[in-house]
Write a protein that holds these residues in place. Structure first.
Motif, PDB file in Angstrom:
ATOM      1  N   LEU A 113       0.825  -1.203   0.000  1.00 38.39           N
ATOM      2  CA  LEU A 113       0.000   0.000   0.000  1.00 38.39           C
ATOM      3  C   LEU A 113       0.863   1.259   0.000  1.00 38.39           C
ATOM      4  O   LEU A 113       0.535   2.253  -0.643  1.00 38.39           O
ATOM      5  CB  LEU A 113      -0.939   0.000   1.207  1.00 38.39           C
ATOM      6  CG  LEU A 113      -1.952  -1.151   1.271  1.00 38.39           C
ATOM      7  CD1 LEU A 113      -2.813  -1.023   2.528  1.00 38.39           C
ATOM      8  CD2 LEU A 113      -2.831  -1.190   0.034  1.00 38.39           C
ATOM      9  N   LEU A 116       2.250   1.812  -3.472  1.00 38.02           N
ATOM     10  CA  LEU A 116       1.207   2.297  -4.377  1.00 38.02           C
ATOM     11  C   LEU A 116       0.777   3.713  -4.044  1.00 38.02           C
ATOM     12  O   LEU A 116       0.158   4.385  -4.880  1.00 38.02           O
ATOM     13  CB  LEU A 116      -0.017   1.370  -4.294  1.00 38.02           C
ATOM     14  CG  LEU A 116       0.174  -0.057  -4.828  1.00 38.02           C
ATOM     15  CD1 LEU A 116      -0.989  -0.939  -4.387  1.00 38.02           C
ATOM     16  CD2 LEU A 116       0.308  -0.056  -6.343  1.00 38.02           C
ATOM     17  N   TRP A 118      -1.426   4.344  -1.691  1.00 39.50           N
ATOM     18  CA  TRP A 118      -2.854   4.264  -1.348  1.00 39.50           C
ATOM     19  C   TRP A 118      -3.022   4.652   0.114  1.00 39.50           C
ATOM     20  O   TRP A 118      -3.186   3.817   0.990  1.00 39.50           O
ATOM     21  CB  TRP A 118      -3.378   2.850  -1.598  1.00 39.50           C
ATOM     22  CG  TRP A 118      -3.464   2.479  -3.059  1.00 39.50           C
ATOM     23  CD1 TRP A 118      -3.062   3.222  -4.124  1.00 39.50           C
ATOM     24  CD2 TRP A 118      -3.981   1.259  -3.588  1.00 39.50           C
ATOM     25  NE1 TRP A 118      -3.287   2.544  -5.291  1.00 39.50           N
ATOM     26  CE2 TRP A 118      -3.855   1.345  -5.008  1.00 39.50           C
ATOM     27  CE3 TRP A 118      -4.523   0.109  -3.014  1.00 39.50           C
ATOM     28  CZ2 TRP A 118      -4.263   0.316  -5.853  1.00 39.50           C
ATOM     29  CZ3 TRP A 118      -4.931  -0.919  -3.858  1.00 39.50           C
ATOM     30  CH2 TRP A 118      -4.803  -0.812  -5.260  1.00 39.50           C
ATOM     31  N   GLN A 119      -2.989   5.936   0.400  1.00 42.84           N
ATOM     32  CA  GLN A 119      -3.026   6.411   1.784  1.00 42.84           C
ATOM     33  C   GLN A 119      -4.332   6.099   2.476  1.00 42.84           C
ATOM     34  O   GLN A 119      -4.362   5.767   3.669  1.00 42.84           O
ATOM     35  CB  GLN A 119      -2.746   7.914   1.805  1.00 42.84           C
ATOM     36  CG  GLN A 119      -1.358   8.275   1.293  1.00 42.84           C
ATOM     37  CD  GLN A 119      -1.109   9.761   1.277  1.00 42.84           C
ATOM     38  OE1 GLN A 119      -1.985  10.561   1.595  1.00 42.84           O
ATOM     39  NE2 GLN A 119       0.103  10.158   0.918  1.00 42.84           N
ATOM     40  N   ASN A 120      -5.455   6.193   1.748  1.00 43.54           N
ATOM     41  CA  ASN A 120      -6.737   5.875   2.365  1.00 43.54           C
ATOM     42  C   ASN A 120      -6.794   4.413   2.769  1.00 43.54           C
ATOM     43  O   ASN A 120      -7.278   4.056   3.839  1.00 43.54           O
ATOM     44  CB  ASN A 120      -7.887   6.191   1.412  1.00 43.54           C
ATOM     45  CG  ASN A 120      -9.239   5.963   2.058  1.00 43.54           C
ATOM     46  OD1 ASN A 120      -9.593   6.624   3.014  1.00 43.54           O
ATOM     47  ND2 ASN A 120      -9.992   5.004   1.549  1.00 43.54           N
ATOM     48  N   ALA A 121      -6.266   3.540   1.904  1.00 44.35           N
ATOM     49  CA  ALA A 121      -6.247   2.110   2.222  1.00 44.35           C
ATOM     50  C   ALA A 121      -5.412   1.853   3.475  1.00 44.35           C
ATOM     51  O   ALA A 121      -5.773   1.028   4.319  1.00 44.35           O
ATOM     52  CB  ALA A 121      -5.695   1.318   1.036  1.00 44.35           C
ATOM     53  N   ARG A 158      -2.162  -2.381  -9.513  1.00 38.41           N
ATOM     54  CA  ARG A 158      -2.407  -1.281 -10.442  1.00 38.41           C
ATOM     55  C   ARG A 158      -3.481  -1.633 -11.460  1.00 38.41           C
ATOM     56  O   ARG A 158      -4.276  -0.773 -11.859  1.00 38.41           O
ATOM     57  CB  ARG A 158      -1.098  -0.885 -11.113  1.00 38.41           C
ATOM     58  CG  ARG A 158      -0.188  -0.123 -10.138  1.00 38.41           C
ATOM     59  CD  ARG A 158       1.145   0.247 -10.731  1.00 38.41           C
ATOM     60  NE  ARG A 158       1.880   1.098  -9.773  1.00 38.41           N
ATOM     61  CZ  ARG A 158       3.197   1.154  -9.707  1.00 38.41           C
ATOM     62  NH1 ARG A 158       3.936   0.422 -10.526  1.00 38.41           N
ATOM     63  NH2 ARG A 158       3.776   1.950  -8.818  1.00 38.41           N
ATOM     64  N   HIS A 161      -6.660  -1.115  -9.613  1.00 39.67           N
ATOM     65  CA  HIS A 161      -7.006   0.296  -9.453  1.00 39.67           C
ATOM     66  C   HIS A 161      -7.676   0.821 -10.715  1.00 39.67           C
ATOM     67  O   HIS A 161      -8.634   1.603 -10.639  1.00 39.67           O
ATOM     68  CB  HIS A 161      -5.767   1.126  -9.132  1.00 39.67           C
ATOM     69  CG  HIS A 161      -6.084   2.564  -8.849  1.00 39.67           C
ATOM     70  ND1 HIS A 161      -5.925   3.560  -9.788  1.00 39.67           N
ATOM     71  CD2 HIS A 161      -6.603   3.172  -7.747  1.00 39.67           C
ATOM     72  CE1 HIS A 161      -6.309   4.711  -9.286  1.00 39.67           C
ATOM     73  NE2 HIS A 161      -6.726   4.509  -8.045  1.00 39.67           N
TER      74      HIS A 161
END
Length: 214
Positions: A113, A116, A118-121, A158, A161
């Motif tokens: 994470l 990637l 993906w800070q919210n994840a 990816r 996403h």
């Protein structure tokens, strides 16, 4: 429309519709008199959603009720409303706390994470069933000796996403907030099997291209 017409348009028997009404999966119709109620297009749309969740998704009635409660919760923002609905859907079983590979899998998913961005994840790692499902799957791969490297996981992530972008592009074509969340839930139930089937067809196609049909 009356109950009989709702049944005809939806393909759901009147007995089943009455059961859904009793279970709170459909809101009551507008009462015309003591024995008759009228229903509208919203009832038809919701009925189709309920039917898909139960028949196609094999989601238990109690879980359907929970999901619909989140769908209809106007107090939540869109992200939390959507997340709460999706989290209520069935996921993999809870991980075995004794699994020696689980800790490493959690670290690996966390690093994934971060790579990637993906800070919210990352913020949802303690509550998201999807995060737990991924960690359990990675742990199982490791336990069976299949050591996918981080670069391969990033490539798959990816691709997913890009699929998520297409999902939400479609969701945003719906008019109301409730319809958008409904579309996202329905997409989880129906699109995921389609993606799985496309994945397998693609594997078959690529296998034939590489190795022929012998």
């Amino acid at each position: 429309m009356r109950l009989a017409e709702l049944s005809e348009l939806s393909g759901v028997s009147t007995a089943t519709i009455k059961y859904y009404l009793r279970e709170g999966l459909l809101r009551p119709g507008r009462q015309v008199n003591a024995t008759t109620a009228e229903y509208d297009e919203e009832h038809l749309r919701r009925l189709r959603l309920v039917r898909a969740m139960i028949q196609v998704g094999r989601v238990p009635v109690a879980t359907v009720r929970e999901v619909l409660g989140h769908v209809d919760d106007d107090s939540l923002g869109r992200t939390m409303r959507l997340g709460a609905a999706l989290w209520a859907l069935p996921h993999v079983p809870e991980p075995d706390a004794e699994d020696e590979h689980l800790g490493a899998a959690h670290r690996e998913v966390g690093e994934l994470l971060g790579t990637l961005g993906w800070q919210n994840a990352e913020r949802l790692t303690t509550v998201s069933p999807s995060y737990r499902s991924l960690a359990v799957a990675v742990a199982a791969m490791r336990r069976l000796g299949y050591d996918w490297d981080a670069e391969l996981l990033v490539s798959y992530a990816r691709l997913m996403h890009r699929a998520a972008v297409l999902d939400l592009d479609f969701v945003e074509t719906r008019e109301s907030e409730a319809e958008r969340v409904e579309a996202a839930v329905l997409g989880t139930i129906l699109v995921e099997p389609m993606l799985q089937a496309l994945h397998r067809l693609a594997q078959e196609e690529e296998s034939a291209r590489r190795y022929g049909f012998e």
